[in-house]
Write a protein that holds these residues in place. Structure first.
Motif, PDB file in Angstrom:
ATOM      1  N   ASP A 197       0.820  -1.216   0.000  1.00 35.51           N
ATOM      2  CA  ASP A 197       0.000   0.000   0.000  1.00 35.51           C
ATOM      3  C   ASP A 197       0.851   1.263   0.000  1.00 35.51           C
ATOM      4  N   ALA A 198       2.140   1.142  -0.302  1.00 34.45           N
ATOM      5  CA  ALA A 198       3.054   2.281  -0.203  1.00 34.45           C
ATOM      6  C   ALA A 198       2.630   3.449  -1.083  1.00 34.45           C
ATOM      7  N   GLY A 199       1.892   3.176  -2.154  1.00 31.92           N
ATOM      8  CA  GLY A 199       1.457   4.255  -3.030  1.00 31.92           C
ATOM      9  C   GLY A 199       0.487   5.208  -2.369  1.00 31.92           C
ATOM     10  N   ALA A 200      -0.185   4.756  -1.325  1.00 29.74           N
ATOM     11  CA  ALA A 200      -1.139   5.603  -0.609  1.00 29.74           C
ATOM     12  C   ALA A 200      -0.514   6.282   0.601  1.00 29.74           C
ATOM     13  N   VAL A 201       0.797   6.149   0.763  1.00 28.66           N
ATOM     14  CA  VAL A 201       1.473   6.641   1.965  1.00 28.66           C
ATOM     15  C   VAL A 201       2.644   7.537   1.575  1.00 28.66           C
ATOM     16  N   ILE A 202       2.778   8.655   2.293  1.00 26.41           N
ATOM     17  CA  ILE A 202       3.936   9.529   2.160  1.00 26.41           C
ATOM     18  C   ILE A 202       4.771   9.397   3.435  1.00 26.41           C
ATOM     19  N   PHE A 203       6.044   9.102   3.285  1.00 27.74           N
ATOM     20  CA  PHE A 203       6.965   9.011   4.420  1.00 27.74           C
ATOM     21  C   PHE A 203       7.787  10.293   4.493  1.00 27.74           C
ATOM     22  N   LEU A 204       7.720  10.970   5.651  1.00 25.02           N
ATOM     23  CA  LEU A 204       8.473  12.193   5.867  1.00 25.02           C
ATOM     24  C   LEU A 204       9.310  12.058   7.136  1.00 25.02           C
ATOM     25  N   SER A 205      10.255  12.967   7.294  1.00 24.67           N
ATOM     26  CA  SER A 205      11.098  12.986   8.479  1.00 24.67           C
ATOM     27  C   SER A 205      11.208  14.409   8.997  1.00 24.67           C
ATOM     28  N   GLU A 206      11.092  14.568  10.312  1.00 28.53           N
ATOM     29  CA  GLU A 206      11.290  15.864  10.960  1.00 28.53           C
ATOM     30  C   GLU A 206      12.283  15.664  12.108  1.00 28.53           C
ATOM     31  N   PRO A 207      13.528  16.104  11.931  1.00 30.25           N
ATOM     32  CA  PRO A 207      14.543  15.834  12.948  1.00 30.25           C
ATOM     33  C   PRO A 207      14.393  16.646  14.227  1.00 30.25           C
ATOM     34  N   ALA A 208      13.773  17.826  14.160  1.00 30.19           N
ATOM     35  CA  ALA A 208      13.631  18.660  15.359  1.00 30.19           C
ATOM     36  C   ALA A 208      12.572  18.063  16.277  1.00 30.19           C
ATOM     37  N   PRO A 209      12.890  17.828  17.549  1.00 30.49           N
ATOM     38  CA  PRO A 209      11.927  17.185  18.453  1.00 30.49           C
ATOM     39  C   PRO A 209      10.726  18.080  18.741  1.00 30.49           C
ATOM     40  N   GLY A 210       9.586  17.433  18.956  1.00 36.14           N
ATOM     41  CA  GLY A 210       8.356  18.152  19.270  1.00 36.14           C
ATOM     42  C   GLY A 210       7.235  17.729  18.347  1.00 36.14           C
ATOM     43  N   LYS A 211       6.130  17.272  18.927  1.00 34.94           N
ATOM     44  CA  LYS A 211       5.027  16.785  18.103  1.00 34.94           C
ATOM     45  C   LYS A 211       4.495  17.866  17.173  1.00 34.94           C
ATOM     46  N   SER A 212       4.419  19.108  17.651  1.00 38.07           N
ATOM     47  CA  SER A 212       3.922  20.181  16.790  1.00 38.07           C
ATOM     48  C   SER A 212       4.806  20.355  15.564  1.00 38.07           C
ATOM     49  N   ARG A 213       6.117  20.197  15.742  1.00 38.36           N
ATOM     50  CA  ARG A 213       7.022  20.317  14.595  1.00 38.36           C
ATOM     51  C   ARG A 213       6.757  19.209  13.584  1.00 38.36           C
ATOM     52  N   ALA A 214       6.541  17.992  14.077  1.00 37.88           N
ATOM     53  CA  ALA A 214       6.235  16.887  13.172  1.00 37.88           C
ATOM     54  C   ALA A 214       4.908  17.121  12.467  1.00 37.88           C
ATOM     55  N   LEU A 215       3.920  17.639  13.186  1.00 43.27           N
ATOM     56  CA  LEU A 215       2.634  17.949  12.562  1.00 43.27           C
ATOM     57  C   LEU A 215       2.780  19.045  11.518  1.00 43.27           C
ATOM     58  N   GLU A 216       3.572  20.064  11.819  1.00 44.79           N
ATOM     59  CA  GLU A 216       3.810  21.129  10.841  1.00 44.79           C
ATOM     60  C   GLU A 216       4.383  20.554   9.548  1.00 44.79           C
ATOM     61  N   THR A 217       5.341  19.646   9.672  1.00 45.15           N
ATOM     62  CA  THR A 217       5.960  19.033   8.501  1.00 45.15           C
ATOM     63  C   THR A 217       4.935  18.248   7.699  1.00 45.15           C
ATOM     64  N   GLY A 218       4.094  17.486   8.385  1.00 40.50           N
ATOM     65  CA  GLY A 218       3.079  16.712   7.683  1.00 40.50           C
ATOM     66  C   GLY A 218       2.005  17.574   7.058  1.00 40.50           C
ATOM     67  N   LEU A 219       1.533  18.568   7.787  1.00 34.95           N
ATOM     68  CA  LEU A 219       0.463  19.428   7.279  1.00 34.95           C
ATOM     69  C   LEU A 219       0.912  20.243   6.076  1.00 34.95           C
ATOM     70  N   ALA A 220       2.199  20.490   5.952  1.00 36.41           N
ATOM     71  CA  ALA A 220       2.702  21.297   4.836  1.00 36.41           C
ATOM     72  C   ALA A 220       2.465  20.629   3.482  1.00 36.41           C
TER      73      ALA A 220
END
Length: 260
Positions: A51-74
Motif C-alpha cells: 500500500d506504499a502508493g497511498a502513503v507519504i513518508f516524511l522525516s522531521e529531525p527537530a523534536p516536538g510533536k507540533s514540529r512533526a505535525l507542521e511538517t506533515g500538514l505542509a
C-alpha cells in the motif's frame, strides 16, 4: 491522515493497519518520523507493504510533536485532514463517520472530534462523563490529538500546528482553541477511537486540577488570556514541554497488548 511518531515500534503497526483498512473513503496517509531511534520507520514501512502508493513518508529531525505535525500538514492537499497518534486503533468506519459529520453540518463544521474509548469498555463512566461534558461545553476540547479532524483551510487559517506559538504539552487543546475561535467543532457520541492506556504516570505531561477547572470555567472570549497569559507561564515554570511526550514510561502490559 497525518501520523507523527517517535519511537513507537511496539505500537505503530496496529495503528497503520487500522488506518489502511478504513472503509468507503479515499485516503492518503502521511507518516512523519520525529527522529526515532528504535526502528519505528522500518516497522511502519513493513506494515504498509504494497500500500506504499497511498502513503507519504516524511522525516522531521527537530523534536516536538507540533514540529512533526507542521511538517506533515505542509504537504496536505485534501479538503479535510485527520490528525492521529501512533498508539491508537481506529474503527473501520472512523473516517466515513468523520466525513458524514462534516457533510451533515456543512460549512459550519471546521472540525470533527472523536471520543476516546477503551476497547474493553473498562472506562464506561469516564466515557459517559466526557460525552456529557462535550454536550454542555461544545467549545472546549474533550479529546486528545489522537481523534481530531479538520477542514484543512480552517486549520491553516487558525495557524495550524505551531511549536513556536505553543511548545508545551496540551498542544491539542491549544490548537483546538484557535480553530474554535473561527469555526464550530462537532462532537458525536458514536464517533470513537481506541487510544492505548499505557503511561504509568501522567505527571510530566498534564495540567493540574486547578488548571483543568479554570479551563472549563473560562469563557471562550477569554481563552487567549487563559492559554497565553495563565497556563503557558505555569507550564513553562514546571518544564512541561512537548519533549516530555517523548519519554516512554510505558507499562509492559500495554505494549504487549497493543503489539499483538
Amino acid at each position: 491522515m497525518v501520523l507523527p511518531y517517535y519511537n513507537e515500534r511496539d505500537f505503530i503497526a496496529p495503528t497503520i493497519r487500522s488506518i489502511l483498512l478504513q472503509e468507503s473513503v479515499s485516503l492518503q496517509l502521511i507518516l512523519v518520523d520525529n527522529a526515532s531511534t528504535d526502528g519505528s520507520e522500518q516497522v511502519a514501512r513493513a506494515e504498509v507493504g504494497e500500500d506504499a502508493g497511498a502513503v507519504i513518508f516524511l522525516s522531521e529531525p527537530a523534536p516536538g510533536k507540533s514540529r512533526a505535525l507542521e511538517t506533515g500538514l505542509a504537504v496536505v492537499e485534501t479538503e479535510f485532514v485527520a490528525l492521529c497518534d501512533a498508539d491508537t486503533i481506529f474503527p473501520r468506519d472512523y473516517l466515513k463517520r468523520a466525513q458524514d459529520l462534516f457533510d451533515e453540518n456543512g460549512d459550519n463544521a471546521g472540525g470533527v472530534i472523536a471520543f476516546a474509548r477503551a476497547a474493553d469498555l473498562s472506562d464506561y463512566w469516564g466515557s459517559a462523563v466526557r460525552r456529557f461534558a462535550a454536550r454542555m461545553l461544545r467549545k472546549q476540547c474533550h479529546a486528545g490529538g489522537f481523534g481530531h479532524a479538520f477542514r484543512t483551510e480552517i486549520l491553516r487559517e487558525a495557524g495550524g500546528a505551531s511549536y513556536d506559538r505553543w511548545p508545551f504539552v496540551l498542544l491539542d487543546h491549544e490548537m483546538f482553541h484557535r480553530v474554535v475561535r473561527i469555526s464550530d467543532c462537532i462532537y458525536d457520541g458514536g464517533h470513537i477511537c481506541f487510544p492505548s492506556r499505557r503511561r504509568k504516570s501522567r505527571k510530566s505531561v498534564r495540567w493540574n486540577l486547578l488548571e483543568r477547572l479554570l479551563y472549563n470555567l473560562t469563557p471562550n472570549r477569554l481563552k487567549d488570556w487563559y492559554f497565553y497569559k495563565f497556563l503557558g507561564p505555569r507550564l513553562l515554570k514546571r518544564g512541561l514541554y512537548q519533549g516530555n511526550l517523548r519519554d516512554h514510561p510505558w507499562t509492559a502490559s500495554a505494549a504487549g497488548s497493543e503489539s499483538r
